[in-house]
Design an enzyme around this catalytic site. Sequence first.
Site, PDB file in Angstrom:
ATOM      1  N   TYR A  70      12.397  -2.024  33.306  1.00 50.53           N
ATOM      2  CA  TYR A  70      12.550  -3.042  32.682  1.00 50.53           C
ATOM      3  C   TYR A  70      12.718  -4.417  33.212  1.00 50.53           C
ATOM      4  O   TYR A  70      13.372  -4.268  34.516  1.00 50.53           O
ATOM      5  CB  TYR A  70      13.787  -2.850  31.720  1.00 50.53           C
ATOM      6  N   SER A  86      11.756   0.191  18.751  1.00 49.81           N
ATOM      7  CA  SER A  86      10.756  -0.651  18.127  1.00 49.81           C
ATOM      8  C   SER A  86      10.975  -0.370  16.683  1.00 49.81           C
ATOM      9  O   SER A  86       9.797  -0.290  16.135  1.00 49.81           O
ATOM     10  CB  SER A  86       9.214  -0.453  18.884  1.00 49.81           C
ATOM     11  N   GLY A 101       7.934  -6.419  16.914  1.00 49.77           N
ATOM     12  CA  GLY A 101       8.338  -7.631  16.573  1.00 49.77           C
ATOM     13  C   GLY A 101       7.474  -8.076  15.064  1.00 49.77           C
ATOM     14  O   GLY A 101       7.557  -9.130  14.460  1.00 49.77           O
ATOM     15  N   LEU A 158       7.005  -6.566  12.321  1.00 46.59           N
ATOM     16  CA  LEU A 158       7.723  -6.337  11.063  1.00 46.59           C
ATOM     17  C   LEU A 158       8.629  -7.475  10.824  1.00 46.59           C
ATOM     18  O   LEU A 158       9.268  -7.425   9.757  1.00 46.59           O
ATOM     19  CB  LEU A 158       8.205  -4.979  10.901  1.00 46.59           C
ATOM     20  N   GLY A 207       7.714 -10.431  10.758  1.00 49.07           N
ATOM     21  CA  GLY A 207       6.707 -11.442  10.097  1.00 49.07           C
ATOM     22  C   GLY A 207       6.301 -12.606  10.890  1.00 49.07           C
ATOM     23  O   GLY A 207       5.442 -13.584  10.454  1.00 49.07           O
ATOM     24  N   LYS A 208       6.843 -12.591  12.107  1.00 48.36           N
ATOM     25  CA  LYS A 208       6.575 -13.892  13.169  1.00 48.36           C
ATOM     26  C   LYS A 208       5.110 -13.967  13.325  1.00 48.36           C
ATOM     27  O   LYS A 208       4.870 -15.127  13.763  1.00 48.36           O
ATOM     28  CB  LYS A 208       7.475 -13.772  14.282  1.00 48.36           C
TER      29      LYS A 208
END
Length: 330
Positions: free
Chosen positions: A33, A218, A223, A225, A227-228
């Site tokens: 990461y 996740s 991301g 879910l 709604g972005k």
Amino acid sequence: MTWGLQNSLAEAFEQIDYALDQGINFIDTAEMYPVPPNAETSGETERFIGEWIRANPGKRDDLVIATKIAGVGLPWIRNASPISGSTIKEAVEGSLQRLNTDCIDLYQLHWPNRISPHFAKHWPGMVPHTQVDRAQQEAEMLDILGGLAECIKAGKIRHCGLSDDTPWGIGEYVRLSEKYDLPRMVSIQNEFNLIHAKDSPYLLESCVLNDVAYLPWSPLAGGVLSGKYRNGQVPKGSRWSIGQRNGLFRDTPMTHEAIEAYATVAERHGLSLTQMALAWVYQTEGVTSTIIGATSLSQLKEDIEAYHLQLSQEVLADINIVFRKYPVPF
């Protein structure tokens, strides 16, 4: 997993401090990461956590720190080599140094050496089961467990776990650890959310009956879910605005149809889509702890608040109607 690319050191400190104040003590990271991974930023997320520990030495024992060894495929990490007993020992040393700690609480295999049905490879015909050499896999697993045993004996890690593995993988590791008196895998983290719930019921059954903690990653499907990305939006700085190693595999017409349907359910019951999706994961039987990947502090606050939301039977029934219509949208 965004610290070091999408987040600054100051933002990482702010998120850790806030999470601790809310009673959260589990921090999951990985040597590869931030994501998407590249040679220039590799290890930065661990370094950020290590800097926080350096600045807060008296709070190290308040944390359960989990990290992961990268599997085969990243040329800038040990020349893309597979996981083995020797690479584990090498990787542990690197993570300990970056994390500025003497011991890693949970050390996980980021993905197995064999191909596994993760990162959108869960459709029939995508994983070559019949081409797997079982004897070779057993030998590799024993070598891996041996390396983990040495690290545990040396006091460098406390526990070990899996990531992106399967019921067979869990069962085989449990069998080998019991047969040869080697460290036992205590956890597994796989993607699990409303649009990717393939681990239920089979892998969840393996976890519960083998006493293996299930740690979904996740829970918001990268991301989606939240709604972005509704109505074709791609907010600046969001995950979809940055090229991903495995591509935007969740970006399908059916995914967007599912999101609209779930958004309708959330609106009908006066809920935010984000919190409804998270609460559904939190309330799934067999889930132990959930790995959220908030980028901003405001996102983190909304995610944490969802822990206190108890979905009613009416909400769950409406969710189930949508789920049955879109069980595998990507």
